[in-house]
Design a protein around this motif. Structure first.
Motif, mmCIF file in Angstrom:
data_model
loop_
_atom_site.group_PDB
_atom_site.id
_atom_site.type_symbol
_atom_site.label_atom_id
_atom_site.label_comp_id
_atom_site.label_asym_id
_atom_site.label_seq_id
_atom_site.Cartn_x
_atom_site.Cartn_y
_atom_site.Cartn_z
ATOM 1 N N GLY A 1 -2.017 -10.752 49.242
ATOM 2 C CA GLY A 1 -1.539 -12.055 48.791
ATOM 3 C C GLY A 1 -0.959 -11.892 47.404
ATOM 4 N N GLY A 2 -0.594 -13.012 46.810
ATOM 5 C CA GLY A 2 -0.067 -12.988 45.454
ATOM 6 C C GLY A 2 1.419 -12.752 45.375
ATOM 7 N N ALA A 3 1.999 -12.201 46.429
ATOM 8 C CA ALA A 3 3.430 -11.900 46.480
ATOM 9 C C ALA A 3 3.798 -11.706 47.947
ATOM 10 N N PRO A 4 5.070 -11.883 48.315
ATOM 11 C CA PRO A 4 5.474 -11.680 49.713
ATOM 12 C C PRO A 4 5.178 -10.260 50.178
ATOM 13 N N MET A 5 4.771 -10.139 51.430
ATOM 14 C CA MET A 5 4.467 -8.829 52.003
ATOM 15 C C MET A 5 5.721 -8.259 52.655
ATOM 16 N N PRO A 6 6.263 -7.132 52.145
ATOM 17 C CA PRO A 6 7.415 -6.526 52.794
ATOM 18 C C PRO A 6 7.059 -6.097 54.222
ATOM 19 N N PRO A 7 7.835 -6.501 55.218
ATOM 20 C CA PRO A 7 7.506 -6.137 56.615
ATOM 21 C C PRO A 7 7.379 -4.641 56.829
ATOM 22 N N ALA A 8 8.263 -3.863 56.184
ATOM 23 C CA ALA A 8 8.209 -2.416 56.360
ATOM 24 C C ALA A 8 6.905 -1.845 55.816
ATOM 25 N N SER B 1 4.726 -20.305 57.019
ATOM 26 C CA SER B 1 5.607 -19.282 56.462
ATOM 27 C C SER B 1 6.220 -19.829 55.190
ATOM 28 N N ILE B 2 6.058 -19.112 54.094
ATOM 29 C CA ILE B 2 6.705 -19.488 52.839
ATOM 30 C C ILE B 2 8.139 -18.979 52.896
ATOM 31 N N THR B 3 9.088 -19.870 52.733
ATOM 32 C CA THR B 3 10.497 -19.488 52.858
ATOM 33 C C THR B 3 11.213 -19.404 51.511
ATOM 34 N N GLY B 4 10.530 -19.722 50.421
ATOM 35 C CA GLY B 4 11.161 -19.597 49.108
ATOM 36 C C GLY B 4 10.453 -20.422 48.065
ATOM 37 N N ARG B 5 10.892 -20.259 46.817
ATOM 38 C CA ARG B 5 10.408 -21.052 45.702
ATOM 39 C C ARG B 5 11.530 -21.955 45.240
ATOM 40 N N VAL B 6 11.214 -23.210 45.006
ATOM 41 C CA VAL B 6 12.228 -24.171 44.577
ATOM 42 C C VAL B 6 12.907 -23.685 43.303
ATOM 43 N N LYS B 7 12.129 -23.131 42.358
ATOM 44 C CA LYS B 7 12.700 -22.695 41.082
ATOM 45 C C LYS B 7 13.542 -21.436 41.225
ATOM 46 N N GLU C 1 15.043 -15.557 51.663
ATOM 47 C CA GLU C 1 15.564 -15.152 52.964
ATOM 48 C C GLU C 1 16.309 -13.826 52.856
ATOM 49 N N ILE C 2 17.037 -13.640 51.773
ATOM 50 C CA ILE C 2 17.743 -12.376 51.559
ATOM 51 C C ILE C 2 16.740 -11.255 51.293
ATOM 52 N N GLU C 3 15.745 -11.542 50.460
ATOM 53 C CA GLU C 3 14.734 -10.541 50.118
ATOM 54 C C GLU C 3 13.967 -10.077 51.351
ATOM 55 N N ALA C 4 13.674 -11.003 52.258
ATOM 56 C CA ALA C 4 12.923 -10.647 53.464
ATOM 57 C C ALA C 4 13.683 -9.652 54.323
ATOM 58 N N VAL C 5 14.998 -9.834 54.440
ATOM 59 C CA VAL C 5 15.817 -8.933 55.260
ATOM 60 C C VAL C 5 15.891 -7.547 54.617
ATOM 61 N N VAL C 6 16.177 -7.512 53.317
ATOM 62 C CA VAL C 6 16.331 -6.224 52.633
ATOM 63 C C VAL C 6 14.990 -5.494 52.540
ATOM 64 N N SER C 7 13.914 -6.219 52.294
ATOM 65 C CA SER C 7 12.590 -5.598 52.162
ATOM 66 C C SER C 7 12.124 -4.966 53.469
ATOM 67 N N ALA C 8 12.681 -5.408 54.585
ATOM 68 C CA ALA C 8 12.292 -4.850 55.875
ATOM 69 C C ALA C 8 12.852 -3.445 56.096
ATOM 70 N N LEU C 9 13.826 -3.040 55.292
ATOM 71 C CA LEU C 9 14.398 -1.699 55.426
ATOM 72 C C LEU C 9 13.380 -0.660 54.961
ATOM 73 N N PRO C 10 13.109 0.373 55.758
ATOM 74 C CA PRO C 10 12.083 1.353 55.364
ATOM 75 C C PRO C 10 12.429 2.132 54.107
ATOM 76 N N GLN C 11 13.706 2.157 53.716
ATOM 77 C CA GLN C 11 14.100 2.888 52.502
ATOM 78 C C GLN C 11 13.836 2.098 51.231
ATOM 79 N N VAL C 12 13.462 0.818 51.362
ATOM 80 C CA VAL C 12 13.304 -0.074 50.211
ATOM 81 C C VAL C 12 11.828 -0.279 49.896
#
Length: 523
Positions: A297-304, A414-420, A434-445
């Motif tokens: 917790g505390g931060a989004p979990m990268p899917p990869a 599902s948390i989809t973003g922060r208003v700020k 939404e952009i971060e979720a897609v890029v974070s799913a890449l195993p190289q990231v």
């Protein structure tokens, strides 16, 4: 007719340790020392030491409702300070040692704490705080020798009585004070009560939440200086679980040694901690066979990262969502849910309720599948901030979290973003999450963040900042976004960072990123 009645039983936090001392007296609290050794103490002996802390503080003039600050790592001595302060009815004001002296002094000035319990290696920072507050601040040193100018808490408790009476005050009395992390704005003080933290603990222990039992060995990597350490210092003694405290060092090598030595079954912390542990095991080899679950917790979990942890370690990863204002747990994904994912945080347990609303706080007619502004209410949710008289909840008790969220048909959040964090480009909104979720799913990231950069034509345009595991071209980083987000959402620029800046709680520090990259700065 006279109705029957039940016994009065104030929900005060001292009862957790008292229960453990009586019924699980030899279950241990473990602390990793700086020299590589291990300190051990059973709950019965721990309770005696904690009551001596209360006696020592009382001799120094601490009374009911007084704030006592702590500036320390996850150790037995810090835990003794927690229970010693809270058990006597005082308020434990935890300070984050990774913040600046100016920020910490401002917090102490607001809380008016007259005593600061400080780890020996943080004395220099503590003195800087003391120099900046407008009142006298006495330093009590733990986890190391005190200097001539300061007092060692150990020396004070050695001569203190061990029968200091705990409890005897109302369960609604304050027990803790923690300031928000300030990653998106100025920190605000959140006051916890005995009742709110007691109920938060009972909720956390449920099978569909943290599911901790007396058979577990629980590694608390989440800092004790942040949001009640997610409630673990209360939950572990409540069931008599072994509580493993890592001290200052939470690098991958140190955690692997501790997990193996203490047969840790459940480990709790932010995603970046488990990234370090995983990279150590991948580089050095070896296993951690006792480990069954990791709660993040505390931060989004990268899917990869979630996939790598579950595959490499054979563990179950439970995602969660919460915030300082929620004591801090809001929802935790059940370990038994076969549809767990990095994007979902889980369902709320009894004692906390969720609602999605429009930007003006009006309840959306459809509460499932619709994205909206997340509101929360419950027994462990803030009503007003420390030092303020006006509530931060609406007439029905709903607290606006500042998160954007969606609740699916099964009730998973599902948390989809922060208003700020939203970026306004050409008069339209872009959601970085939404952009971060897609890029974070890449195993190289390893880590990814999107912020807005000032643009003369569009007002703001998104840029992507990444910390890489393996080389990948800009085009390959951005290609997965096509068809997943609107074309005009795709970042104009990729900035590669050797190390992503992290806030003290392990979250990506977007305040620092904006300060460095939101204008035509470093690239």
């Amino acid at each position: 007719m006279i109705d029957g009645a039940m016994q009065p039983f104030a929900l005060t936090l001292d009862k957790f340790l008292a229960h453990a001392a009586k019924w699980r007296p030899t279950s241990e609290v473990i602390t990793a020392r700086e020299d590589g050794g291990i300190d051990r103490i059973g709950y019965a002996d721990l309770k005696v030491r904690c009551q001596r802390v209360s006696s020592a503080l009382a001799r120094l003039g601490v009374g009911l409702g007084d704030r006592v600050a702590t500036l320390a790592w996850n150790t037995q001595a810090h835990l003794e300070a927690w229970y010693g302060i809270m058990g006597m009815g005082a308020v434990c004001h935890t300070l984050n040692p990774r913040l600046t002296a100016d920020h910490l002094a401002a917090m102490v000035a607001r809380s008016e704490a007259g005593i600061l319990v400080v780890s020996a290696d943080l004395i220099a920072l503590a003195r800087q705080i003391a120099e900046r507050v407008p009142h006298a601040l006495r330093l009590l040193v733990i986890d190391g020798p005190a200097t001539a100018d300061d007092s060692a808490l150990d020396a004070l408790i050695d001569g203190a009585g061990d029968r200091f009476p705990w409890g005897g005050f109302d369960e609604t009395a304050p027990c803790g004070l923690c300031f928000t992390s300030g990653t998106t704005g100025a920190p605000k003080g959140v006051t916890y009560t005995h009742r709110s933290s007691f109920l938060h603990t009972l909720r956390a222990l449920q099978v569909d939440v943290m599911a901790i039992s007396g058979a577990d060995s629980v590694l608390a990597v989440v800092p004790m200086f942040h949001a009640n350490a997610w409630g673990l210092p209360f939950a572990a003694p409540a069931v008599g679980a072994k509580l493993v405290l890592p001290g200052r060092h939470v690098d991958g090598a140190s955690l692997v040694r501790l997990i193996r030595a203490e047969a840790v079954t459940v480990a709790v912390g932010v995603p970046t901690v488990w990234l370090g542990l995983l990279e150590h095991l991948e580089a050095e080899g070896g296993e951690v066979p006792s480990l069954k679950r990791i709660i993040v917790g505390g931060a989004p979990m990268p899917p990869a990262l979630m996939a790598r942890l579950e595959e490499r370690l054979g563990v179950i990863v439970q995602t969660s969502w919460g915030m300082t204002e929620l004591s801090p747990s809001g929802v935790v994904a059940s370990a038994g849910d076969p549809k767990r994912s990095a994007a979902q945080s889980g369902r709320p347990a009894v004692g906390v309720d969720l609602m999605v609303a429009d930007a003006e706080g009006r309840r959306l007619p459809e509460q499932r599948t619709m994205e909206g502004h997340l509101h929360v209410r419950g027994a462990a949710v803030v009503e007003r901030y420390f030092g303020e008289t006006a509530p931060v909840t609406d007439a029905e008790g709903w607290f606006a979290t500042g998160d954007l969220a969606r609740i699916d048909e099964a009730g998973n959040l599902s948390i989809t973003g922060r208003v700020k964090d939203l970026i306004k480009s050409g008069g339209e909104w872009i959601n970085p999450a939404e952009i971060e979720a897609v890029v974070s799913a890449l195993p190289q990231v390893s880590l990814a963040a999107v912020i807005g950069r000032a643009d003369e034509k569009w007002g703001e345009r998104p840029i992507l900042l990444v910390e890489m595991r393996e080389a990948l071209s800009d085009a390959a980083l951005l290609a997965p976004l096509k068809g997943r987000v609107a074309n005009w959402w795709i970042p104009d620029q990729v900035v590669r960072l050797e190390s992503m800046p992290l806030a003290a709680t392990g979250k990506i520090d977007k305040l620092r990123l904006r300060a460095q990259y939101s204008t035509d700065g470093p690239t």
